[in-house]
Scaffold this motif. Structure first.
Motif, PDB file in Angstrom:
ATOM      1  N   GLY A 418      46.917 127.138  52.572  1.00  0.00           N
ATOM      2  CA  GLY A 418      46.096 126.271  51.724  1.00  0.00           C
ATOM      3  C   GLY A 418      45.716 126.992  50.448  1.00  0.00           C
ATOM      4  O   GLY A 418      44.635 127.581  50.367  1.00  0.00           O
ATOM      5  N   PRO A 419      46.572 127.004  49.417  1.00  0.00           N
ATOM      6  CA  PRO A 419      46.293 127.772  48.199  1.00  0.00           C
ATOM      7  C   PRO A 419      45.119 127.187  47.424  1.00  0.00           C
ATOM      8  O   PRO A 419      44.869 125.979  47.452  1.00  0.00           O
ATOM      9  CB  PRO A 419      47.592 127.659  47.397  1.00  0.00           C
ATOM     10  N   ILE A 481      53.012 126.851  42.964  1.00  0.00           N
ATOM     11  CA  ILE A 481      52.268 127.510  41.875  1.00  0.00           C
ATOM     12  C   ILE A 481      51.594 128.775  42.393  1.00  0.00           C
ATOM     13  O   ILE A 481      51.551 129.809  41.715  1.00  0.00           O
ATOM     14  CB  ILE A 481      51.234 126.538  41.272  1.00  0.00           C
ATOM     15  N   ALA A 482      51.072 128.719  43.626  1.00  0.00           N
ATOM     16  CA  ALA A 482      50.465 129.907  44.225  1.00  0.00           C
ATOM     17  C   ALA A 482      51.511 131.001  44.449  1.00  0.00           C
ATOM     18  O   ALA A 482      51.234 132.195  44.265  1.00  0.00           O
ATOM     19  CB  ALA A 482      49.787 129.545  45.535  1.00  0.00           C
ATOM     20  N   ILE A 483      52.721 130.612  44.846  1.00  0.00           N
ATOM     21  CA  ILE A 483      53.799 131.597  45.007  1.00  0.00           C
ATOM     22  C   ILE A 483      54.158 132.213  43.661  1.00  0.00           C
ATOM     23  O   ILE A 483      54.339 133.441  43.550  1.00  0.00           O
ATOM     24  CB  ILE A 483      55.039 130.939  45.660  1.00  0.00           C
ATOM     25  N   ASP A 497      51.817 133.405  54.111  1.00  0.00           N
ATOM     26  CA  ASP A 497      51.227 132.927  55.359  1.00  0.00           C
ATOM     27  C   ASP A 497      51.457 131.422  55.471  1.00  0.00           C
ATOM     28  O   ASP A 497      50.624 130.626  55.048  1.00  0.00           O
ATOM     29  CB  ASP A 497      49.729 133.263  55.394  1.00  0.00           C
ATOM     30  N   ASP A 498      52.612 131.066  56.029  1.00  0.00           N
ATOM     31  CA  ASP A 498      53.005 129.657  56.147  1.00  0.00           C
ATOM     32  C   ASP A 498      52.892 128.951  54.802  1.00  0.00           C
ATOM     33  O   ASP A 498      52.421 127.808  54.715  1.00  0.00           O
ATOM     34  CB  ASP A 498      52.152 128.947  57.195  1.00  0.00           C
ATOM     35  N   ALA A 499      53.331 129.660  53.761  1.00  0.00           N
ATOM     36  CA  ALA A 499      53.145 129.170  52.392  1.00  0.00           C
ATOM     37  C   ALA A 499      54.239 128.214  51.946  1.00  0.00           C
ATOM     38  O   ALA A 499      54.246 127.788  50.783  1.00  0.00           O
ATOM     39  CB  ALA A 499      53.098 130.359  51.429  1.00  0.00           C
ATOM     40  N   LEU A 500      55.178 127.891  52.822  1.00  0.00           N
ATOM     41  CA  LEU A 500      56.251 126.950  52.471  1.00  0.00           C
ATOM     42  C   LEU A 500      56.190 125.688  53.321  1.00  0.00           C
ATOM     43  O   LEU A 500      57.140 124.919  53.369  1.00  0.00           O
ATOM     44  CB  LEU A 500      57.616 127.631  52.657  1.00  0.00           C
ATOM     45  N   SER A 501      55.071 125.469  53.981  1.00  0.00           N
ATOM     46  CA  SER A 501      54.954 124.352  54.923  1.00  0.00           C
ATOM     47  C   SER A 501      54.988 123.001  54.231  1.00  0.00           C
ATOM     48  O   SER A 501      55.332 121.993  54.856  1.00  0.00           O
ATOM     49  CB  SER A 501      53.658 124.490  55.726  1.00  0.00           C
TER      50      SER A 501
END
Length: 589
Positions: A418-419, A481-483, A497-501
């Motif tokens: 959740g960015p 955008i967070a990536i 941390d599950d940043a591509l969900s």
């Protein structure tokens, strides 16, 4: 009065400002003593008929000059005094913010956001008000009160002064009692305000969910209850406030009554002139302000003391994670984890047990497993949000607790599921950790995160305001955008941390391909529920109930019976069904 002792460190450091302000304040008080004396001289001169019009105008002109001087001096001491108190506000808020930044997640389990905001705003304002207006009223009341008493006693009549002051000791005792009551009630009122502030913050940030579930009336009722309780607590404070002025006016009224009665008798007896009695009553009128100021000072200082006790209680909390003192060596290093056991605070069951791996520079570690298996806990330990109960994590063959936290975290770039995006432009959000980045560098990071084209389609491109928490963007856009923001940091270790969900499979594949090209010498740690994100990992840890159930590369794990193979086949079947064409005739039937 204990607040002044608690803030002595600040008064000593800013002594020049406070000394200058107090000196000017004393000078103002002395100048204010002259007009009543001049009025007495004029009254005696007029009644005895030996003052000409020119002499009267001369004395009146002198009083006008004194009034102008008092006005100018008041301006300068206010600038000095309140300028110092505003510096205190800046320093308290900076210390407060640094303290919040040093704390780990358990701290935020004990303290709610609304309460923390209330202490940083309302409580700090009360302390600063006491450090400015409180010092003013204390000095002004003491200097003016003592000066008036000295003049009344030495220049007019000490007997009449003593008679007029008889009500004052009783008033002092009563005001002290009011001050103690005010301290406790105001502290409770501030706590109620914190609760109300927290309710407001929660309602604002979750307004979409509230409206989606039709909870507007329920939330309004809860807010009304909190507001009613806060209002009642403040009303209790107001009831104490309301007692100060009547007490003082009664004491001053009694003093005037005694002064007029005693002074009239002395005039009849010939021991006091009418002009002296006039001056005395005017001096007694000057005592009204010191008495009111004294009560007001008790009021604002007790409020400030209650507020400062709340701030100090938070500033006194030592961080659960102690900072190390060893600098981190330059260059890329190997990350080693050997955790025997880890418990979250106030939990009986271990969250992690026997977790061990070695991650060399340029390698990729994958973490997967059922919900609650411990993936995010491993990442929290790596970031030093917590320390393991047993075992250690090492980097450059140095235990993390021995390293400076800032040095260690500077080597990390983290993207959570959740960015968080700030209410700013897209470019500013990407350049958050590297404000000096050029537009070309920002766009390059966006391309690596496969979000460049999406940004160009926005109304103002990279200068588009994303709204609070990125409200105008989709979940996938916010994640990418967070990536991009993490990639722009060019950190040695990238944690996803599950940043591509929230992105589709094709975009996920392209991002991972870009990361592999970008991070040839960088370490990558990926936690994911969608196992396709882990196919390129150098090693995959399959976690179950806080332990490593399986480990190895993707091609090996898909051949072994277990959770990984079952889940991977299920996800492949699900993806195939999603991509299968829909039979329109069957649908119509």
């Amino acid at each position: 009065m204990r607040l002044f002792a608690q803030l002595s460190w600040f008064f000593l450091r800013e002594w020049r400002r406070y000394l200058s302000a107090v000196s000017l304040l004393i000078l103002v008080s002395i100048l204010q003593l002259i007009p009543p004396r001049l009025v007495g001289v004029i009254v005696d001169g007029v009644t005895e008929s030996h003052f000409s019009t020119g002499q009267i105008l001369k004395w009146v002109g002198l009083m006008a000059l004194i009034a102008v001087m008092v006005y100018l001096l008041r301006y300068f001491w206010r600038v000095l005094l309140f300028g110092a108190s505003y510096r205190l506000a800046v320093e308290l808020r900076e210390s407060y913010y640094r303290q919040l930044c040093r704390q780990n997640p358990t701290f935020y389990l004990r303290h709610r956001t609304g309460d923390l905001m209330a202490r940083a705003t309302n409580d700090v304002d009360r302390v600063v008000f006491a450090a400015g207006e409180g010092v003013l009223t204390l000095v002004d009341s003491l200097v003016m009160g003592c000066a008036v008493l000295i003049v009344m006693s030495t220049q007019i009549s000490w007997q009449l002064t003593l008679l007029a002051l008889l009500p004052m000791p009783v008033m002092a005792v009563v005001i002290k009692r009011y001050g103690d009551m005010l301290h406790q009630r105001f502290k409770r009122a501030q706590a109620a305000f914190s609760t109300l502030n927290d309710r407001t913050q929660e309602s604002m940030t979750s307004i979409r969910m509230i409206k989606a579930f039709g909870l507007e009336d329920r939330q309004s009722a809860l807010f009304a209850d909190e507001a009613r309780d806060t209002g009642e607590r403040n009303l209790q404070v107001a009831r104490i406030d309301a007692r100060f002025d009547p007490t003082i006016y009664i004491a001053i009224g009694m003093a005037n009554l005694l002064a007029v009665a005693g002074g009239s008798w002395m005039v009849v007896q010939g021991t006091l002139t009418l002009g002296q009695l006039t001056s005395f009553t005017m001096y007694l009128g000057l005592m009204i302000w010191p008495m009111l100021a004294l009560a007001w000072m008790f009021n604002i200082v007790e409020r400030g003391s209650a507020a400062y006790s709340r701030i100090r209680a938070l500033l006194a909390e030592a961080p659960a994670i102690a900072d190390g003192d060893q600098p981190l060596p330059a260059g890329r290093g190997t990350l080693q984890m050997d955790v025997k056991a880890f418990h979250y605070p106030e939990t009986a069951e271990p969250t992690l047990e026997n977790i061990a791996f070695t991650l060399a520079p340029g390698r990729m570690l994958g973490l997967c497993g059922p919900t609650g298996s411990g993936k995010s806990s491993i990442l929290a330990l790596i970031q030093r949000h917590f320390d393991p109960d047993s075992g250690e994590i090492r980097f450059h063959d140095m235990a993390l607790p021995t390293l400076r936290i800032d040095d260690w975290r500077a080597r990390l770039a983290v993207v959570n599921q959740g960015p968080f995006l700030f209410s700013d432009t897209v470019a500013a959000n990407i350049a958050l950790g590297r404000p000096g980045a050029t537009q070309q560098q920002i766009e390059e990071a966006a391309r690596l995160a496969c979000v460049h084209d999406d940004i160009l389609r926005l109304a103002n491109g990279y200068e588009t305001e994303v709204g609070e928490r990125g409200v105008m963007l989709s979940g996938g856009q916010k994640q990418r955008i967070a990536i991009a923001r993490a990639l722009l940091l060019d950190a040695e270790i990238l944690i996803l941390d599950d940043a591509l969900s929230a992105v589709d499979g094709r975009t996920e594949h392209q991002i991972l391909h870009n990361l592999k090209t970008w991070g040839k010498e960088r370490t990558l740690i990926v936690s994911a529920h969608r196992l396709s994100a882990l196919t390129a990992a150098s090693e995959i840890l399959v976690l179950q109930r806080g332990q490593v159930a399986q480990r190895g590369r993707h091609d090996r794990l898909v051949e072994q019976p277990g959770w990984y193979r079952d889940m991977y086949r299920y996800q492949q079947l699900e993806a195939a069904l999603d991509e299968a064409p829909v039979d329109e005739e069957a649908t119509d039937a």
